[in-house]
Design a protein around this motif. Sequence first.
Motif, PDB file in Angstrom:
ATOM      1  N   LYS A 444       3.479 -23.047  43.216  1.00 46.67           N
ATOM      2  CA  LYS A 444       2.593 -23.353  44.336  1.00 46.67           C
ATOM      3  C   LYS A 444       1.169 -23.503  43.823  1.00 46.67           C
ATOM      4  CE  LYS A 444       5.366 -21.008  47.869  1.00 46.67           C
ATOM      5  NZ  LYS A 444       5.400 -19.953  48.904  1.00 46.67           N
ATOM      6  N   ILE A 445       0.672 -24.724  43.855  1.00 45.29           N
ATOM      7  CA  ILE A 445      -0.670 -25.036  43.386  1.00 45.29           C
ATOM      8  C   ILE A 445      -1.238 -26.105  44.303  1.00 45.29           C
ATOM      9  CG2 ILE A 445       0.279 -26.696  41.729  1.00 45.29           C
ATOM     10  CD1 ILE A 445      -2.090 -26.145  39.919  1.00 45.29           C
ATOM     11  N   SER A 446      -2.503 -26.020  44.620  1.00 43.25           N
ATOM     12  CA  SER A 446      -3.109 -26.961  45.576  1.00 43.25           C
ATOM     13  C   SER A 446      -3.294 -28.338  44.955  1.00 43.25           C
ATOM     14  CB  SER A 446      -4.467 -26.422  46.044  1.00 43.25           C
ATOM     15  OG  SER A 446      -5.395 -26.436  44.974  1.00 43.25           O
ATOM     16  N   LYS A 447      -3.433 -29.339  45.813  1.00 42.39           N
ATOM     17  CA  LYS A 447      -3.673 -30.702  45.340  1.00 42.39           C
ATOM     18  C   LYS A 447      -4.979 -30.790  44.575  1.00 42.39           C
ATOM     19  CE  LYS A 447      -1.123 -32.916  49.122  1.00 42.39           C
ATOM     20  NZ  LYS A 447      -1.208 -33.823  50.299  1.00 42.39           N
ATOM     21  N   GLU A 448      -5.982 -30.026  45.024  1.00 38.58           N
ATOM     22  CA  GLU A 448      -7.286 -30.029  44.341  1.00 38.58           C
ATOM     23  C   GLU A 448      -7.159 -29.506  42.919  1.00 38.58           C
ATOM     24  OE1 GLU A 448      -7.619 -30.345  48.537  1.00 38.58           O
ATOM     25  OE2 GLU A 448      -6.699 -28.725  47.348  1.00 38.58           O
ATOM     26  N   ASP A 449      -6.365 -28.447  42.755  1.00 35.87           N
ATOM     27  CA  ASP A 449      -6.154 -27.897  41.412  1.00 35.87           C
ATOM     28  C   ASP A 449      -5.390 -28.882  40.529  1.00 35.87           C
ATOM     29  OD1 ASP A 449      -7.511 -25.580  41.967  1.00 35.87           O
ATOM     30  OD2 ASP A 449      -5.719 -24.429  42.513  1.00 35.87           O
ATOM     31  N   VAL A 450      -4.419 -29.576  41.127  1.00 35.42           N
ATOM     32  CA  VAL A 450      -3.675 -30.582  40.367  1.00 35.42           C
ATOM     33  C   VAL A 450      -4.616 -31.670  39.869  1.00 35.42           C
ATOM     34  CG1 VAL A 450      -1.936 -32.405  40.520  1.00 35.42           C
ATOM     35  CG2 VAL A 450      -1.485 -30.165  41.526  1.00 35.42           C
ATOM     36  N   THR A 451      -5.504 -32.149  40.750  1.00 30.89           N
ATOM     37  CA  THR A 451      -6.462 -33.186  40.364  1.00 30.89           C
ATOM     38  C   THR A 451      -7.326 -32.722  39.194  1.00 30.89           C
ATOM     39  OG1 THR A 451      -6.531 -34.014  42.637  1.00 30.89           O
ATOM     40  CG2 THR A 451      -8.343 -34.642  41.200  1.00 30.89           C
ATOM     41  N   GLU A 452      -7.735 -31.473  39.237  1.00 27.17           N
ATOM     42  CA  GLU A 452      -8.569 -30.926  38.163  1.00 27.17           C
ATOM     43  C   GLU A 452      -7.782 -30.844  36.854  1.00 27.17           C
ATOM     44  OE1 GLU A 452     -11.827 -29.621  36.224  1.00 27.17           O
ATOM     45  OE2 GLU A 452     -11.750 -30.342  38.301  1.00 27.17           O
ATOM     46  N   LYS A 453      -6.532 -30.383  36.907  1.00 24.69           N
ATOM     47  CA  LYS A 453      -5.713 -30.253  35.705  1.00 24.69           C
ATOM     48  C   LYS A 453      -5.421 -31.617  35.078  1.00 24.69           C
ATOM     49  CE  LYS A 453      -5.135 -25.779  36.339  1.00 24.69           C
ATOM     50  NZ  LYS A 453      -5.832 -24.810  35.452  1.00 24.69           N
ATOM     51  N   MET A 454      -5.262 -32.652  35.924  1.00 23.70           N
ATOM     52  CA  MET A 454      -4.906 -33.988  35.423  1.00 23.70           C
ATOM     53  C   MET A 454      -6.116 -34.797  34.980  1.00 23.70           C
ATOM     54  SD  MET A 454      -1.546 -34.322  35.643  1.00 23.70           S
ATOM     55  CE  MET A 454      -1.308 -36.097  35.581  1.00 23.70           C
ATOM     56  N   LYS A 455      -7.305 -34.243  35.122  1.00 25.15           N
ATOM     57  CA  LYS A 455      -8.538 -34.966  34.800  1.00 25.15           C
ATOM     58  C   LYS A 455      -8.602 -35.270  33.308  1.00 25.15           C
ATOM     59  CE  LYS A 455     -13.437 -34.808  36.017  1.00 25.15           C
ATOM     60  NZ  LYS A 455     -14.507 -33.975  36.605  1.00 25.15           N
ATOM     61  N   ASN A 456      -8.952 -36.521  32.971  1.00 26.10           N
ATOM     62  CA  ASN A 456      -9.126 -36.979  31.584  1.00 26.10           C
ATOM     63  C   ASN A 456      -7.851 -36.883  30.742  1.00 26.10           C
ATOM     64  OD1 ASN A 456     -11.884 -37.556  31.964  1.00 26.10           O
ATOM     65  ND2 ASN A 456     -12.426 -35.412  31.586  1.00 26.10           N
ATOM     66  N   THR A 457      -6.687 -36.870  31.393  1.00 28.56           N
ATOM     67  CA  THR A 457      -5.425 -36.890  30.645  1.00 28.56           C
ATOM     68  C   THR A 457      -4.995 -38.333  30.425  1.00 28.56           C
ATOM     69  OG1 THR A 457      -4.186 -36.698  32.711  1.00 28.56           O
ATOM     70  CG2 THR A 457      -4.646 -34.663  31.502  1.00 28.56           C
ATOM     71  N   PRO A 458      -4.271 -38.609  29.335  1.00 32.11           N
ATOM     72  CA  PRO A 458      -3.875 -39.994  29.039  1.00 32.11           C
ATOM     73  C   PRO A 458      -2.731 -40.480  29.919  1.00 32.11           C
ATOM     74  CG  PRO A 458      -2.979 -38.506  27.403  1.00 32.11           C
ATOM     75  CD  PRO A 458      -3.857 -37.664  28.291  1.00 32.11           C
ATOM     76  N   GLU A 459      -2.454 -41.781  29.830  1.00 30.17           N
ATOM     77  CA  GLU A 459      -1.326 -42.373  30.538  1.00 30.17           C
ATOM     78  C   GLU A 459      -0.030 -41.664  30.152  1.00 30.17           C
ATOM     79  OE1 GLU A 459      -1.413 -45.784  32.568  1.00 30.17           O
ATOM     80  OE2 GLU A 459      -3.032 -44.359  32.885  1.00 30.17           O
ATOM     81  N   GLY A 460       0.815 -41.359  31.119  1.00 33.29           N
ATOM     82  CA  GLY A 460       2.084 -40.702  30.855  1.00 33.29           C
ATOM     83  C   GLY A 460       2.032 -39.194  30.966  1.00 33.29           C
ATOM     84  N   SER A 461       0.835 -38.626  31.255  1.00 33.23           N
ATOM     85  CA  SER A 461       0.744 -37.179  31.465  1.00 33.23           C
ATOM     86  C   SER A 461       1.376 -36.821  32.813  1.00 33.23           C
ATOM     87  CB  SER A 461      -0.722 -36.731  31.436  1.00 33.23           C
ATOM     88  OG  SER A 461      -1.304 -37.003  30.181  1.00 33.23           O
ATOM     89  N   PHE A 462       1.991 -35.633  32.892  1.00 33.96           N
ATOM     90  CA  PHE A 462       2.686 -35.265  34.136  1.00 33.96           C
ATOM     91  C   PHE A 462       2.734 -33.757  34.308  1.00 33.96           C
ATOM     92  CE2 PHE A 462       5.959 -34.850  30.978  1.00 33.96           C
ATOM     93  CZ  PHE A 462       6.777 -33.824  31.428  1.00 33.96           C
ATOM     94  N   MET A 463       2.973 -33.345  35.546  1.00 29.35           N
ATOM     95  CA  MET A 463       3.215 -31.949  35.891  1.00 29.35           C
ATOM     96  C   MET A 463       4.019 -31.909  37.178  1.00 29.35           C
ATOM     97  SD  MET A 463      -0.661 -30.969  37.111  1.00 29.35           S
ATOM     98  CE  MET A 463      -0.285 -29.286  37.563  1.00 29.35           C
ATOM     99  N   VAL A 464       4.691 -30.772  37.457  1.00 28.91           N
ATOM    100  CA  VAL A 464       5.526 -30.627  38.655  1.00 28.91           C
ATOM    101  C   VAL A 464       5.058 -29.394  39.414  1.00 28.91           C
ATOM    102  CG1 VAL A 464       7.870 -30.208  39.516  1.00 28.91           C
ATOM    103  CG2 VAL A 464       7.518 -31.745  37.566  1.00 28.91           C
ATOM    104  N   ARG A 465       5.032 -29.509  40.751  1.00 30.38           N
ATOM    105  CA  ARG A 465       4.658 -28.378  41.599  1.00 30.38           C
ATOM    106  C   ARG A 465       5.560 -28.337  42.822  1.00 30.38           C
ATOM    107  NH1 ARG A 465       1.764 -30.316  46.050  1.00 30.38           N
ATOM    108  NH2 ARG A 465       0.977 -32.445  45.796  1.00 30.38           N
ATOM    109  N   ASP A 466       5.498 -27.243  43.578  1.00 27.33           N
ATOM    110  CA  ASP A 466       6.257 -27.139  44.828  1.00 27.33           C
ATOM    111  C   ASP A 466       5.687 -28.113  45.856  1.00 27.33           C
ATOM    112  OD1 ASP A 466       7.698 -25.144  43.674  1.00 27.33           O
ATOM    113  OD2 ASP A 466       6.689 -23.501  44.721  1.00 27.33           O
ATOM    114  N   ALA A 467       6.558 -28.742  46.638  1.00 27.59           N
ATOM    115  CA  ALA A 467       6.090 -29.581  47.741  1.00 27.59           C
ATOM    116  C   ALA A 467       5.353 -28.699  48.744  1.00 27.59           C
ATOM    117  CB  ALA A 467       7.256 -30.294  48.407  1.00 27.59           C
ATOM    118  N   SER A 468       4.246 -29.209  49.272  1.00 24.22           N
ATOM    119  CA  SER A 468       3.404 -28.383  50.144  1.00 24.22           C
ATOM    120  C   SER A 468       4.002 -28.170  51.514  1.00 24.22           C
ATOM    121  CB  SER A 468       2.015 -29.023  50.278  1.00 24.22           C
ATOM    122  OG  SER A 468       2.124 -30.342  50.776  1.00 24.22           O
ATOM    123  N   ARG A 469       4.889 -29.080  51.966  1.00 25.28           N
ATOM    124  CA  ARG A 469       5.390 -29.007  53.334  1.00 25.28           C
ATOM    125  C   ARG A 469       6.877 -28.705  53.446  1.00 25.28           C
ATOM    126  NH1 ARG A 469       1.357 -28.405  57.087  1.00 25.28           N
ATOM    127  NH2 ARG A 469      -0.404 -29.758  56.595  1.00 25.28           N
TER     128      ARG A 469
END
Length: 819
Positions: A444-469
């Motif tokens: 469980k991680i917020s969309k805002e935190d995901v955006t921060e973690k994915m910042k400046n990552t190259p093409e093909g970077s990925f992560m998985v989280r719980d669906a919010s709803r």
Amino acid sequence: MNSLPTKSADENKDHRFQRTYFDAPVWCRFNCQLVCHMDFIDRARITPCSRPKVWNHDIVITNNPDAYVQWPVSSVNVWLCAVGLTQYIEFFHQRKFNGSSLKRLNSNTLELFGIRDQFHRTAIMNCINELCRGTCDTDPSVYASVPIYNSMTGDTVKEHRFRTHTFTSQTFCDKCTKTLWGLLRQGEQCRDCGYNVHRACITDLPPCCPKVSSRKNDILQQPAFGMELSIRCRQVQQQVPHVVTTCIQAIEKGGLDTPGIYSNEVDESTILNLRHDFNQNWSEITRSDARLQDPNVASSILKRYFIELPVPLLSFRRYDEFVDAVDDTKDDGEAINLLLELCGELSAPHQATLKCLMIHLKKVIQYQRLNGTSVKQLANNFGNILIRPKDEDIWKIVTNAKLHVRIVSVLLQYGKWDEEVNSGLVSRTQATVELESMDWYWGKISKEDVTEKMKNTPEGSFMVRDASRVPGEYTLTLKKGGFDRLIRICHEHGYYGFSKPLRFRSVVDLISHYQQESLAQYNRELDIKLMFPVTRQGQNGARPITSEDAQLRLKALQVAYLQKTEKYDNLINKQKERQQAIQNHQNTLTAQREVVNMFKKQQELLDERIGQQTRIRQDVGPETSRVIHSNYKTVKERYNEALEKEKIFKAELDNFYREQRLIESEMEDMKPDIHQIGQEKQYYERILKENFNCTEDSITKLYNNLSAPSPSRHRSVEDQNTWLFGKLKPDEVTNYISGKPTGTFLVRESINSPGNYSISLSVNGGVFNVRIIKEGGLYGVAKPCEHQSLRDLIVYYNKESLERHNANLRTTLMYPVNP
């Protein structure tokens, strides 16, 4: 259509139809023994007849049009299922209405029996009149409201997008003008233009024309009622639909002690008005709404919601297994275990909604001393609502009614819905434990935190989280084109995936698969693998993007952009040509129909004259008689020739419509590709500017230094020397074609069949071979052959897409390979 027998001495004979009647309801079917409605005769004639020796149905055939009079009560119940009046089965059954009773019913007697709603009485009487008298309400004026395609409106030719619809007032089929039968899910409605049809009338329709439709403003794209529960929950991002939670809250606020709750009748207009408001502004309807203060209204609207679900709460997929779980051989203990296991295989929204409803109904039962509502009464009320068979097997509602009631009864009595029971519903599984051990899974991680973690990552970077709803589902975040793409990971019946059919046993299996394979398998726009996991330890395994990397990628994107936009421009020109051709053919067809009518009238006049002479035995002399018959023969021949031309013009117009749809489909498919390439270009331009201090001028210079896409689209295919080869081995073909841009092609002579040819072409990096057919001196890639020479064929497909023959070949023959 059911499959036909493949071995029979009488196979492929023409049917010999006759009007007949039966002593019990018979399902319309397109196989022999073939039984069909009179309206379906034309469609049935194209089905080969494998004539059996004997009639295999356990139903008596009769010539008596009043055969229905002999129907017992059970047959009337089956008939009610067939015509969409299932909610009145118990009403008719209690009053022991048989076939002879139906003939005596009318709107007034139905009202005396307690059916007060005018629409319900009209719907019932239309079905009875069609059965007993062969008549029903029709409305020829519906033709006037049907939008007809006209190129002057600027509208586009497109296919209808039908969905099953429940009409709350009498509505007529726009094709056959007859009333739409029943009270629930009576027919199909186009979500773009509002065209309404019976399911049986859904073929050979005029094109969809939303711009000229007078109904388009009345169409709800996301109604609360009548939409599949899983789709609705996904649209509004809720675990349980708002209608369900709102009605339950309103009842539990102070209505659990209401006598006869879920059994009392409520004025239909009140229900329809509230239903309308939920459809229009669902978020504004709360439990405090004045109408929901009446518990009977709240309970009725809740039942109505479940009744209108296209897929029932307990789903179609395991219908037979649900029924088998409560047959006479199972006691309650065995039944509840089987039922809970089956419930655990429902989709997450169905599970959550079922649990919410069951907890609520158990609260209703706790107030039984005050409200008088028992488990049995609730099971009777919800039995055929929460579970039902598919429409083609709807008659099973009659035979399995008691089993439906027992399913709900057992679930209510023995299901521990307020606890975490039976792993299928809410338990941790081995797959969950395995997922939680993966570094790229963030829980469980917020969309805002995901955006921060994915910042400046190259093409093909990925992560998985719980669906919010939606519980039990997950979200994959992928860097593509400089943007974070959110992809829903679905979960149903123990399987995971991005879209149905779901085929991975766990999220880990799914991610592992797409680390090796491109996501283009799922979505053509996402031609990339899951390369760099963004982990909880802060490592993503990717090296930084260099200036050279960004420039090389930008060059490739610019070449792809030029190719795509050039192809899109060509499609626009082709679309304009087709629109003009459609208009011309419509005019030609109209003129030809006038010619047909002229010859038809002449033939009728001559028929009348010859008939008149025969009746009065008028002697007009042999010469005059010969002239009359000669004229009749000439007119008849010209009439038949005109009819044949009309058919040809109609077929050509239909073909132009199909080609127009293919062009528009290809254009629609290209738009997201062009948009995606543009976004990726902006991403790499931004990297060059921000990280390597490149200027706008240097990037423009980079673009200008690119040579035109090679091979050139504009290389002429008129000269067969630019593409015609001799005999080539497979590896030689691969060397010429493999890795070349889509549309690169050559024509080669067959090694095994001299004189025959094949086209080898590149599509999305792969090599495809298309055999050229030669028949009667003409060439083609599919029958009938239409081209005078190989050159004519290649020139034709230089402009026309091969997709019309093979869905995988979305290209024209663009780039010839020189021998």
